[in-house]
Enzyme design. Structure first.
Site, PDB file in Angstrom:
ATOM      1  N   LYS A  72     -24.954  22.943  14.166  1.00 31.62           N
ATOM      2  CA  LYS A  72     -26.118  23.270  14.992  1.00 31.62           C
ATOM      3  C   LYS A  72     -26.209  24.778  15.184  1.00 31.62           C
ATOM      4  O   LYS A  72     -25.190  25.465  15.124  1.00 31.62           O
ATOM      5  CB  LYS A  72     -25.955  22.639  16.387  1.00 31.62           C
ATOM      6  CG  LYS A  72     -26.175  21.145  16.438  1.00 31.62           C
ATOM      7  CD  LYS A  72     -26.103  20.630  17.852  1.00 31.62           C
ATOM      8  CE  LYS A  72     -26.264  19.129  17.921  1.00 31.62           C
ATOM      9  NZ  LYS A  72     -27.609  18.657  17.546  1.00 31.62           N
TER      10      LYS A  72
ATOM     11  N   ARG B  77     -25.881   7.699  15.627  1.00 28.87           N
ATOM     12  CA  ARG B  77     -26.179   6.396  15.022  1.00 28.87           C
ATOM     13  C   ARG B  77     -25.007   5.900  14.189  1.00 28.87           C
ATOM     14  O   ARG B  77     -24.807   4.696  14.039  1.00 28.87           O
ATOM     15  CB  ARG B  77     -27.479   6.495  14.203  1.00 28.87           C
ATOM     16  CG  ARG B  77     -27.401   7.447  13.046  1.00 28.87           C
ATOM     17  CD  ARG B  77     -28.771   7.879  12.544  1.00 28.87           C
ATOM     18  NE  ARG B  77     -29.383   8.896  13.396  1.00 28.87           N
ATOM     19  CZ  ARG B  77     -30.570   9.441  13.180  1.00 28.87           C
ATOM     20  NH1 ARG B  77     -31.313   9.057  12.154  1.00 28.87           N
ATOM     21  NH2 ARG B  77     -31.044  10.363  14.000  1.00 28.87           N
TER      22      ARG B  77
END
Ligand code: BES
Ligand code: MN
Ligand code: ZN
Length: 501
Positions: free
Chosen positions: A280, A354
């Site tokens: 990130k 996920r």
């Protein structure tokens, strides 16, 4: 903070402060009327001279109550126009009352605000909301401040004033409010803890703490070797880049007969999300310590449910790991095999939530769940779609979503549903595996849910994306404890113990 219920007339309370509402432009509530009478019109006079602000949420502290009022002070809370006085307004005046009392010298007060009609909400609801709002206002997180200065005279005790026929319902509302408030506090604290303290191991220890505090709980902690045996290749692909061992926390709460199927809550517990190899950007990366707020909400809700002794069976599951770059970290293009047998091409290691949830969602099949709800800070896209106001709700079973959305309205901790049409599912197809872990441009929140839906075909399931609501950024940076109020309300509703709403 301590909350109790007491019956009796407002003018007769020997309290440090009695709290009453007044509507705009100049309409006294029943308790305010009694005080006005006992003080030979003191409140009416102050209204007349415009010394009382009656706009919704305004507070005026009267230090010298006149006549036969036995309390040392009166706090008048503005309620705005009676026609506009709804659930939201009630929460606002409850929160502002607590703020005003915390700022004042008062450490104990008796409030008559539950007598106000808030869109026909029950007494139980009003007591519950009063307690939750007061408790949240007093929350502080200063464990890591070496010069922490606790407020000089915080409100320590709030009494809800009642008439005799109201006290049972108010007491039950207070009991529920306290449990929800402490669940919220627990979730906020865990969210606010830094990533070097709140590791997967720390979260596992918290589950064990909760078991020590309340009965009816059984905790299992699955280690990485257990997950390997179960074939959780997707979850383990995230933790392989971290030196902290991943855990799968399983909390069983038994409040009802064995033959009743459990409600299962699954919370994303990424204790720090750097993005992994798909690193990130640096700005605000510290906020990725909040990426375990789904897990925190499960811990808070299970604790609240145990505190209330709800007559249901509840299972809380927390897959927890860090997501870090490392020589052993998974790389874009890697293909992993999930516990379900389905293969996943990891196109972006930052879509890790996920990857851990899908194995947990396969694991829960063994509990033959009544319904499964997962709670996750899953996608930045959810903030684009709904901002910081609503949780994104997606489901494979509409009645379940309806119940969740209802609980959101009741608790004020709202959700909003997004569609899960087949077209979205097509976005996660992969050239090399059964699916990709990202869905390309557009509807990132929904394609993430479509990914999870491929692992939840065997039961009724809903997904809650809490990326926008779990914490606040900026000057007020900190965890909110959401969606503990919604989830606990959902469980209260399911257990059917509140018959009046
Ligand atoms: N934990 C983040 C989601 C997130 C980001 C929540 C910012 C709140 C604020 C999640 O693991 C993530 O990184 N998601 C990616 C998915 C993308 C790579 C498809 C995202 O939202 O950018
Ligand atoms: Mn991520
Ligand atoms: Zn994440």
């Amino acid at each position: 903070m301590d909350f109790t219920v007491k019956t009796g007339d407002p003018e007769k309370q020997r309290s440090a402060c009695v709290v009453v509402g007044i509507y705009s432009p100049k309409r006294l509530s029943p308790a305010a009327q009694r005080l006005d009478k006992a003080s030979r019109g003191q409140l009416s006079q102050l209204l007349k001279s415009n010394d009382i602000d009656t706009s919704c949420g305004a507070t005026t502290l009267i230090h010298t109550p006149a006549g036969r009022i036995l309390a040392k002070r009166v706090l008048v809370v503005g309620c705005g126009h009676p026609k506009k006085f709804d659930a939201k307004a009630f929460r606002k005046i409850a929160a502002n009352t607590a703020t005003a009392l915390n700022k004042s010298a008062v450490t104990e007060a008796i409030s008559y605000l539950t007598e106000l009609d808030a869109d026909n909400q029950s007494l139980n609801w009003k007591a519950r909301q009063h307690v939750i709002a007061s408790d949240a206002t007093g929350y502080r997180f200063d464990e890591f401040k070496s010069d922490a200065k606790p407020p000089k005279r915080p409100l320590r005790k709030l009494i809800l004033g009642a008439s005799t026929d109201e006290s049972t319902e108010l007491k039950e509302g207070v009991r529920q409010g306290k449990a929800i408030a402490s669940g919220v506090e627990r979730a906020r604290r865990l969210g606010n803890l830094p990533g070097n303290v709140c590791t997967p191991t720390y979260l596992a220890e918290q589950a064990i703490e909760i078991k020590k505090q309340y009965g009816k709980l059984k905790i299992d902690i699955l280690e990485e070797r257990d997950m390997e045996k179960l074939g959780m290749g997707s979850l383990l692909s995230v933790s392989q880049g971290s030196r902290q061992p991943a855990k799968l926390i399983v909390m069983h709460y038994k409040g009802s007969s064995q033959k009743n199927k459990p409600v299962v809550l699954v919370g994303k517990g990424v204790t720090f999300d750097s993005g992994g190899i798909s690193l990130k950007p640096g700005a605000a990366m510290d906020e990725m310590k909040f990426d375990m707020c789904g897990a925190a909400s499960v811990l808070g809700t299970v604790a609240a449910c145990a505190e209330l002794g709800l007559p249901i069976n509840l299972i809380g599951i927390i897959p927890t790991t860090e997501n870090l770059p490392d020589g052993e970290a998974s790389k874009p293009g890697d293909i992993v095999t999930s516990m379900s047998g389905q293969t996943i091409e990891v196109l972006n290691t930052d879509a890790e939530g996920r990857l851990i949830l899908c194995d947990a969602l396969t694991y829960v099949e063994r509990f033959k769940p009544e319904v499964v709800i997962d709670i996750a800070t899953l996608t930045g896209a959810c903030i684009m779609a709904l901002g910081h106001h609503a949780t994104g709700v997606m489901t494979n079973h509409q009645p379940l979503a309806d119940d969740i959305l209802d609980a959101g309205l009741t608790s004020g901790d709202r959700g909003w549903q997004l569609p899960m049409w087949d077209e979205y599912d097509e976005q996660i197809s992969s050239n090399f595996a059964d699916m990709a872990n990202i869905g390309g441009k557009g509807a990132g929140t929904i394609t993430a849910a479509c990914f999870l839906a491929r692992f939840t075909k065997n039961y009724q399931w809903a997904h809650m994306d809490i990326a926008g609501v779990a914490w606040k950024s900026g000057a007020a940076k900190g965890s909110t404890g959401r969606p503990v109020p919604l989830l606990t309300q959902f469980l209260l509703d399911r257990s059917g113990i509140n018959t009046e709403e």
